[in-house]
Scaffold this motif. Structure first.
Motif, short mmCIF file in Angstrom:
data_model
loop_
_atom_site.label_atom_id
_atom_site.label_comp_id
_atom_site.label_asym_id
_atom_site.label_seq_id
_atom_site.Cartn_x
_atom_site.Cartn_y
_atom_site.Cartn_z
N GLN A 9 -2.82 7.66 3.41
CA GLN A 9 -3.14 6.23 3.28
C GLN A 9 -3.89 5.88 1.99
N ARG A 10 -4.60 6.85 1.40
CA ARG A 10 -5.40 6.55 0.21
C ARG A 10 -5.09 7.45 -0.98
N THR A 11 -4.14 8.36 -0.84
CA THR A 11 -3.89 9.35 -1.89
C THR A 11 -2.50 9.17 -2.48
N GLY B 34 0.80 -1.22 0.00
CA GLY B 34 0.00 0.00 0.00
C GLY B 34 0.82 1.26 0.00
N GLY B 35 2.06 1.19 -0.54
CA GLY B 35 2.88 2.38 -0.68
C GLY B 35 2.54 3.13 -1.95
N ALA B 36 3.44 4.03 -2.35
CA ALA B 36 3.17 4.89 -3.52
C ALA B 36 2.94 4.08 -4.78
N ILE B 37 3.83 3.12 -5.08
CA ILE B 37 3.70 2.36 -6.32
C ILE B 37 2.49 1.43 -6.28
N GLY B 38 2.24 0.82 -5.13
CA GLY B 38 1.07 -0.04 -5.00
C GLY B 38 -0.23 0.72 -5.22
N LEU B 39 -0.35 1.89 -4.59
CA LEU B 39 -1.54 2.72 -4.78
C LEU B 39 -1.68 3.15 -6.24
N LEU B 40 -0.55 3.53 -6.84
CA LEU B 40 -0.58 3.99 -8.24
C LEU B 40 -1.03 2.88 -9.16
N LEU B 41 -0.42 1.71 -9.04
CA LEU B 41 -0.77 0.60 -9.94
C LEU B 41 -2.23 0.18 -9.77
N ALA B 42 -2.67 0.10 -8.53
CA ALA B 42 -4.06 -0.29 -8.29
C ALA B 42 -5.02 0.71 -8.92
N SER B 43 -4.72 2.00 -8.78
CA SER B 43 -5.58 3.03 -9.36
C SER B 43 -5.56 2.98 -10.88
N LEU B 44 -4.36 2.86 -11.47
CA LEU B 44 -4.27 2.82 -12.93
C LEU B 44 -4.95 1.59 -13.51
N LEU B 45 -4.79 0.44 -12.86
CA LEU B 45 -5.46 -0.79 -13.32
C LEU B 45 -6.97 -0.62 -13.26
N LYS B 46 -7.46 0.00 -12.22
CA LYS B 46 -8.91 0.26 -12.10
C LYS B 46 -9.38 1.20 -13.21
N GLN B 47 -8.55 2.22 -13.51
CA GLN B 47 -8.91 3.16 -14.57
C GLN B 47 -8.93 2.51 -15.95
N THR B 48 -8.17 1.42 -16.13
CA THR B 48 -8.16 0.74 -17.43
C THR B 48 -9.24 -0.33 -17.52
N GLY B 49 -10.03 -0.52 -16.47
CA GLY B 49 -11.15 -1.44 -16.57
C GLY B 49 -11.03 -2.71 -15.75
N TYR B 50 -9.92 -2.89 -15.02
CA TYR B 50 -9.75 -4.08 -14.18
C TYR B 50 -10.26 -3.81 -12.77
N SER B 51 -10.39 -4.87 -12.00
CA SER B 51 -10.82 -4.76 -10.61
C SER B 51 -9.78 -5.40 -9.70
N PRO B 52 -8.64 -4.75 -9.55
CA PRO B 52 -7.58 -5.34 -8.74
C PRO B 52 -7.94 -5.36 -7.26
N VAL B 53 -7.32 -6.30 -6.56
CA VAL B 53 -7.40 -6.31 -5.10
C VAL B 53 -6.08 -5.78 -4.57
N LEU B 54 -6.14 -4.77 -3.71
CA LEU B 54 -4.94 -4.19 -3.12
C LEU B 54 -4.73 -4.79 -1.74
N TYR B 55 -3.60 -5.45 -1.55
CA TYR B 55 -3.28 -6.07 -0.26
C TYR B 55 -2.36 -5.14 0.52
N VAL B 56 -2.79 -4.78 1.73
CA VAL B 56 -2.06 -3.80 2.54
C VAL B 56 -1.71 -4.40 3.90
N ARG B 57 -0.92 -3.67 4.67
CA ARG B 57 -0.36 -4.18 5.92
C ARG B 57 -1.20 -3.84 7.14
N THR B 58 -2.02 -2.79 7.07
CA THR B 58 -2.76 -2.37 8.26
C THR B 58 -4.26 -2.37 7.99
N GLU B 59 -5.00 -2.64 9.04
CA GLU B 59 -6.46 -2.59 8.95
C GLU B 59 -6.94 -1.17 8.69
N ALA B 60 -6.21 -0.18 9.24
CA ALA B 60 -6.62 1.22 9.05
C ALA B 60 -6.61 1.61 7.58
#
Length: 290
Positions: free
Chosen positions: A128-130, A8-34
């Motif tokens: 955490q989300r931006t 859930g760092g910068a690259i993870g957030l970026l890739l998940a967002s870009l994949l969603k923008q291209t039409g996929y539904s990725p699952v983002l795995y992160v380290r904290t419940e928050a």
């Protein structure tokens, strides 16, 4: 296609967002419940553009079967991620700085398709989300082990103008080219807490960068002139950016110095070098800042 983005760092957030923008539904795995709860409630905010990507987030302990896993954690977290991947059969794509993680892949199953990659995008995590997309680039992928045809198919399916993907023949050359950039830019900007561009505009930092480039090229047996040309181009393109190691040190986080400078030092017996000095300096700052 089931895509997991681990980290859930910068690259993870970026890739998940870009994949969603291209039409996929990725699952983002992160380290904290928050972080998991905030992303599931509000989505990932992509800047600039104020695009909200509603990506489903899960805790890393709940890692499940996917077709592709993009591993976007730092090198020191690779071992724990690999242990969680045990028993899962998806294609694993590693997107780390440096080359220290290559030595960690021998425990992966021979049947599993393993891909090494480099990320040319610039990204900065604001909270955490931006994520701020500070520089558009592409993902380079090269087969390390497994099914070459599967990698080609995934490359063709994933490649998009918003998510450019390029397949590379030789993973060693690809990683060394990225490693050279990180060797020169990251430790100097981290030690002196400057933006990338100062390696060209500050006379003394410019000289220091050239010395580091020369030492690394000698150890890795690559062409110094070609590498310096590439590195100066990247510095110019990212002159207003902060390196990941600079941010790690500034924020008191563990850096990837072991996989970058540590990898080079393992390849040489010559310890009285500028690279060795930079390595010890970064380790000292990590210890000082806890």
């Amino acid at each position: 296609m089931r895509i997991g983005v681990i980290g859930g760092g910068a690259i993870g957030l970026l890739l998940a967002s870009l994949l969603k923008q291209t039409g996929y539904s990725p699952v983002l795995y992160v380290r904290t419940e928050a972080q998991k709860n905030e992303i599931n409630e509000k989505g990932i905010l992509y800047l600039p553009g104020e695009i909200t990507s509603y990506v489903y987030a899960e805790h890393i302990k709940d890692l499940s079967q996917m077709d592709i896993y993009f591993i976007c954690v730092k090198q020191h977290d690779i071992c724990s991620v690999n242990s969680r991947l045990s028993g899962l059969s998806g294609t694993v794509i590693y997107l780390q700085n440096g080359m220290g993680h290559v030595d960690m892949l021998h425990n992966m199953t021979e049947e599993q398709t393993i891909v090494l990659g480099t990320c040319e995008h610039g990204a900065k995590k604001r909270d955490q989300r931006t994520v701020i997309h500070t520089g558009k680039g592409k993902i380079n992928l090269a087969l390390y082990n497994g099914n070459a045809a599967l990698l080609t198919r995934y490359k063709e399916v994933l490649n998009d103008k918003r998510f450019p993907v390029e397949q590379v023949a030789d993973w060693g050359i690809m990683l060394i080219d990225k490693l050279m950039i990180n060797i020169v830019i990251n430790p100097i900007t981290a030690l002196f807490q400057v933006k990338n561009g100062e390696l060209l505009t500050n006379t003394h930092l410019h000289k220091l960068a050239k010395v580091v480039c020369s030492e690394a090229c000698a150890v890795l047996e690559v062409n110094e002139q070609q590498q310096w040309k590439r590195i100066t181009y990247i510095i110019e393109q990212t002159k207003e950016n902060d390196s990941s190691m600079k941010e790690d040190i500034a924020l008191g986080r563990q850096s990837e110095v072991e996989g970058i400078l540590g990898y080079v030092l393992k390849k040489t017996s010559h310890q009285s070098s500028v690279i060795h000095f930079l390595y010890l300096s970064i380790k000292a700052l990590e210890e000082k800042r806890g």
